[in-house]
Design a protein around this motif. Structure first.
Motif, short mmCIF file in Angstrom:
data_model
loop_
_atom_site.label_atom_id
_atom_site.label_comp_id
_atom_site.label_asym_id
_atom_site.label_seq_id
_atom_site.Cartn_x
_atom_site.Cartn_y
_atom_site.Cartn_z
N TYR A 67 -3.31 3.43 0.00
CA TYR A 67 -2.47 2.69 -1.20
C TYR A 67 -1.57 1.69 -0.86
CZ TYR A 67 -0.12 1.71 -5.74
OH TYR A 67 0.62 1.12 -6.66
N TYR A 76 -3.10 -1.56 0.86
CA TYR A 76 -3.73 -2.54 -0.16
C TYR A 76 -2.07 -3.19 -0.83
CZ TYR A 76 -8.07 0.14 0.24
OH TYR A 76 -9.14 0.83 0.72
N CYS A 77 -1.28 -2.20 -1.11
CA CYS A 77 -0.28 -3.01 -1.87
C CYS A 77 0.68 -3.67 -0.98
CB CYS A 77 0.45 -2.13 -2.67
SG CYS A 77 -0.39 -1.10 -4.03
#
Length: 339
Positions: free
Chosen positions: A257, A260-261
């Protein structure tokens, strides 16, 4: 993309040649020893007179000669000295002494692509470029595998340059994993870009900056080292085995996560624009001109940066932590006593 393997080459072509390896650093050590162990019985290593490296060559069972004498003797000359030394080496020692229809080869297209070397019309010019450092070229060969290689022909005076180059590539282990057809231009420009923007310039600066941010925020240097440098190997090994998808399959959901962020905030559109500018400077020859001028001036900026980075805190902390992990030295790729 055209790819060749051992079955596509006649390795006896290179076995029948007198081969001169110029230089005995990372790549020179690997090429000379791999060729010798592949059955090439006439391999010599050219070093400058008085070189301390001569003893390493002799300990490997290879003969030492000078560049000029070796050029008079050789059918194939592979130049594996640093890029910045090759033009003078060719002009003063190799070019004037090479036999007609002999071949000169390179593992990087820099000097040929940017016209720093203008080879004689009566010789072959080809490239065999392993896609890995010489220490890996050697270790993979020893274990029965090989590092993929690139092959390119710039000048084919004999009409046989490609076949000889392919035979050479297979003799150093490239044909075991694949020898890919390219050009001097493509290899040179993509190689310089990869080094500067990603593999060396990009990665080393990213690692060091991450370390600095954590230490400046009050975290222990040892923790910063582990998180920002030591564990890079885990991620790179996963990429090496199966690409980015392999990394994301193997890491935690929390890490994925964050990938991706946050990744796009660190490497953003500004970074991509800078990468495009770096590529333009490579393609135009600006980087090559700057590097040539840096060498003519005695490498003042280069040497200053080398000293500055050698004294960076991350190196001091890393040396202490690596001493706690003696297994890191087992099977090390770099052994300065040999290569």
């Amino acid at each position: 993309m055209r790819v060749y393997y051992d079955r596509d080459a006649d390795v006896n072509l290179i076995k029948g040649k007198k081969i001169l390896i110029v230089g005995y650093g990372s790549q020179g050590h690997a090429h000379a020893n791999n060729l010798h162990e592949s059955g090439c019985s006439q391999v010599k290593v050219a070093l400058r007179p008085g070189s301390k490296t001569a003893e390493k060559v002799k300990n490997a069972g290879l003969e030492v000669t000078t560049p000029a004498e070796g050029a008079q003797w050789a059918d194939v000359i592979m130049v594996l000295t640093p890029d910045e030394l090759q033009a003078d080496l060719y002009t003063e020692h190799l070019g004037p002494n090479m036999k007609p229809n002999a071949a000169i080869a390179f593992a990087h297209g820099f000097n040929i692509h940017f016209n720093l070397i203008e080879p004689r019309d009566d010789i072959d010019v080809f490239m065999v470029a392993p896609k890995g450092p010489g220490h890996l070229v050697r270790s993979e060969y020893v274990r029965g595998a090989g590092v993929p290689c690139l092959i390119a022909v710039e000048q084919d005076a004999s009409g046989n340059a490609h076949d000889v180059g392919l035979s050479y590539a297979c003799a150093i282990g490239g044909g075991r994993s694949g020898v890919i057809e390219t050009t001097f231009r493509e290899e040179c420009e993509t190689d310089l870009f990869g080094e500067q923007a990603v593999l060396c310039g990009g990665l080393s600066k990213l690692v060091a900056t991450g370390y600095e941010v954590l230490v400046e925020a009050g975290y222990q240097p040892e923790m910063a080292y582990f998180e920002c440098l030591h564990e890079v190997k885990l991620i790179v090994d996963l990429m090496y085995e199966g690409g980015l998808a392999n990394v994301r399959y193997s890491i935690s959901n929390t890490a994925e996560y964050g990938d991706y962020c946050i990744g796009k905030r660190i490497v953003d559109d500004y970074t991509k624009d800078e990468m495009r500018q770096v590529l333009e400077e490579i393609q135009s020859g600006e980087f090559a001109r700057n590097w040539v001028l840096e060498n003519k001036a005695g490498q003042p900026h280069f040497k200053a940066e080398r000293r500055r980075w050698a004294n960076h805190d991350i190196e001091q902390v890393g040396e202490k932590l690596r001493a706690m992990m003696p297994w890191l030295g087992e099977g090390a790729l770099v052994d300065k006593s040999k290569n």
